[in-house]
Design an enzyme around this catalytic site. Sequence first.
Site, PDB file in Angstrom:
ATOM      1  N   HIS A   7       4.460   1.740  -7.807  1.00 19.63           N
ATOM      2  CA  HIS A   7       3.599   0.730  -7.946  1.00 19.63           C
ATOM      3  C   HIS A   7       2.491   0.723  -9.010  1.00 19.63           C
ATOM      4  O   HIS A   7       2.240  -0.440  -9.514  1.00 19.63           O
ATOM      5  CB  HIS A   7       2.573   0.952  -6.760  1.00 19.63           C
ATOM      6  CG  HIS A   7       3.543   0.687  -5.317  1.00 19.63           C
ATOM      7  ND1 HIS A   7       3.411   1.882  -4.487  1.00 19.63           N
ATOM      8  CD2 HIS A   7       4.101  -0.326  -4.853  1.00 19.63           C
ATOM      9  CE1 HIS A   7       4.364   1.491  -3.300  1.00 19.63           C
ATOM     10  NE2 HIS A   7       4.419   0.301  -3.506  1.00 19.63           N
TER      11      HIS A   7
ATOM     12  N   GLN B 272       7.190 -10.108   7.862  1.00 22.78           N
ATOM     13  CA  GLN B 272       8.732  -9.693   7.120  1.00 22.78           C
ATOM     14  C   GLN B 272       9.341  -8.486   7.698  1.00 22.78           C
ATOM     15  O   GLN B 272      10.528  -8.221   7.260  1.00 22.78           O
ATOM     16  CB  GLN B 272       8.354  -9.622   5.585  1.00 22.78           C
ATOM     17  CG  GLN B 272       7.615  -8.073   5.304  1.00 22.78           C
ATOM     18  CD  GLN B 272       7.199  -8.066   3.795  1.00 22.78           C
ATOM     19  OE1 GLN B 272       6.492  -8.873   3.283  1.00 22.78           O
ATOM     20  NE2 GLN B 272       7.749  -7.010   3.208  1.00 22.78           N
TER      21      GLN B 272
ATOM     22  N   SER C 191       9.673   5.117  -2.837  1.00 18.50           N
ATOM     23  CA  SER C 191       9.361   4.333  -2.017  1.00 18.50           C
ATOM     24  C   SER C 191       8.436   4.895  -0.918  1.00 18.50           C
ATOM     25  O   SER C 191       8.468   6.095  -0.553  1.00 18.50           O
ATOM     26  CB  SER C 191      10.601   4.004  -1.197  1.00 18.50           C
ATOM     27  OG  SER C 191      10.495   3.261  -0.037  1.00 18.50           O
TER      28      SER C 191
ATOM     29  N   LEU D 231       0.433   3.833  -2.163  1.00 19.06           N
ATOM     30  CA  LEU D 231       0.819   3.548  -3.579  1.00 19.06           C
ATOM     31  C   LEU D 231       1.467   4.907  -4.259  1.00 19.06           C
ATOM     32  O   LEU D 231       0.665   5.928  -3.988  1.00 19.06           O
ATOM     33  CB  LEU D 231      -0.294   2.994  -4.266  1.00 19.06           C
ATOM     34  CG  LEU D 231      -0.904   1.734  -3.796  1.00 19.06           C
ATOM     35  CD1 LEU D 231      -2.319   1.100  -4.928  1.00 19.06           C
ATOM     36  CD2 LEU D 231       0.155   0.426  -3.838  1.00 19.06           C
ATOM     37  N   HIS D 232       2.450   4.634  -4.986  1.00 21.93           N
ATOM     38  CA  HIS D 232       3.235   5.688  -5.599  1.00 21.93           C
ATOM     39  C   HIS D 232       3.209   5.323  -7.203  1.00 21.93           C
ATOM     40  O   HIS D 232       2.811   4.181  -7.411  1.00 21.93           O
ATOM     41  CB  HIS D 232       4.547   6.319  -5.075  1.00 21.93           C
ATOM     42  CG  HIS D 232       5.326   5.072  -4.819  1.00 21.93           C
ATOM     43  ND1 HIS D 232       5.754   4.123  -6.069  1.00 21.93           N
ATOM     44  CD2 HIS D 232       5.935   4.624  -3.870  1.00 21.93           C
ATOM     45  CE1 HIS D 232       6.762   3.390  -5.325  1.00 21.93           C
ATOM     46  NE2 HIS D 232       6.758   3.486  -4.176  1.00 21.93           N
TER      47      HIS D 232
ATOM     48  N   GLY E 177       0.721  -1.212  -0.139  1.00 17.75           N
ATOM     49  CA  GLY E 177      -0.119   0.082  -0.164  1.00 17.75           C
ATOM     50  C   GLY E 177       0.777   1.265  -0.138  1.00 17.75           C
ATOM     51  O   GLY E 177       2.124   1.239  -0.342  1.00 17.75           O
TER      52      GLY E 177
END
Length: 280
Positions: free
Chosen positions: A37, A61, A187, A33-34, A31
Amino acid sequence: MQIVTEIQKIQNLCQSWKDKGETISFVPTMGCLHSGHLSLVKKARSVAEHVVVSIFVNPIQFGDNSDFSNYPSTLEEDGEKLRELKVDLLFAPDASSFYPEGENKVERVELGSIATILEGAHRPGHFAGVATVVKRLFELIRPNSAVFGEKDFQQLLVIKQLVSAFSMNIEIIGMPTFREDDGLAMSSRNLRLNQSEREKAAEIFRQLNLIKSALNVGEKDFLMLEKMAIDSLSSVGFIPDYVVIRNVSDLDNSIKPNNLKVILAAATLGKVRLIDNLRV
Ligand code: AMP
């Protein structure tokens, strides 16, 4: 676009497409999102009849709890962006339904050395967590293809290894890294950089490019190049974990003259750990 949170429902919907012989491409994300993505989603849209995107901040993770709990969430805006790109299904489960056995009891997928070097060494258990969540998502959705970013270059190789180890019939598509105007790789974590950190952050990409230029004119002293980049990053305030030149296919450091290479870097700036890479 349907938004689904239940495991059984996503499985049934995807199965109904498969029963009709229709293709599915899948983009897993956490999620926030940029454009990076969204480039993966556009690729998925161009290769299959149905596109499934997942948004799931996968607790298993993350080694560092604060990284997990500080991970940004913008579900509503993300949904709008995905709707515009004509995504069929957004899968956004919560951790307790995705891991009904409990996060601590999840059996991890271990994939050998590709998952334990570099990022794997600095974030123990990270790739086992990634491989475990992606394997579970692949089993639920059973896509024909799945799209990942080269931004997370080692992760892309881990996923290729996952698919090969479990003989999954899924094409893994890698897409180039989307960057800000100054070269910083996009990011979700960039949002946590303050203004002065943000101004310095593109130095990682600059150092990768300096190494690439030196390699392209025949420099063979890899250790010297790596050390120069590490020293330069340190001198402007980064705490580097590594800057390395590796084989592109397996990230091994025994590189023959004609092998394709990738330069990989990880460094922390303020509270934010950034990774990037550049192929040569
Ligand atoms: P994340 O939400 O960070 O787990 O990333 C989801 C997917 O988007 C992964 O396949 C990433 O490699 C990819 N991705 C993240 N940042 C970028 C970027 N700047 N350009 C292209 N792909 C990206």
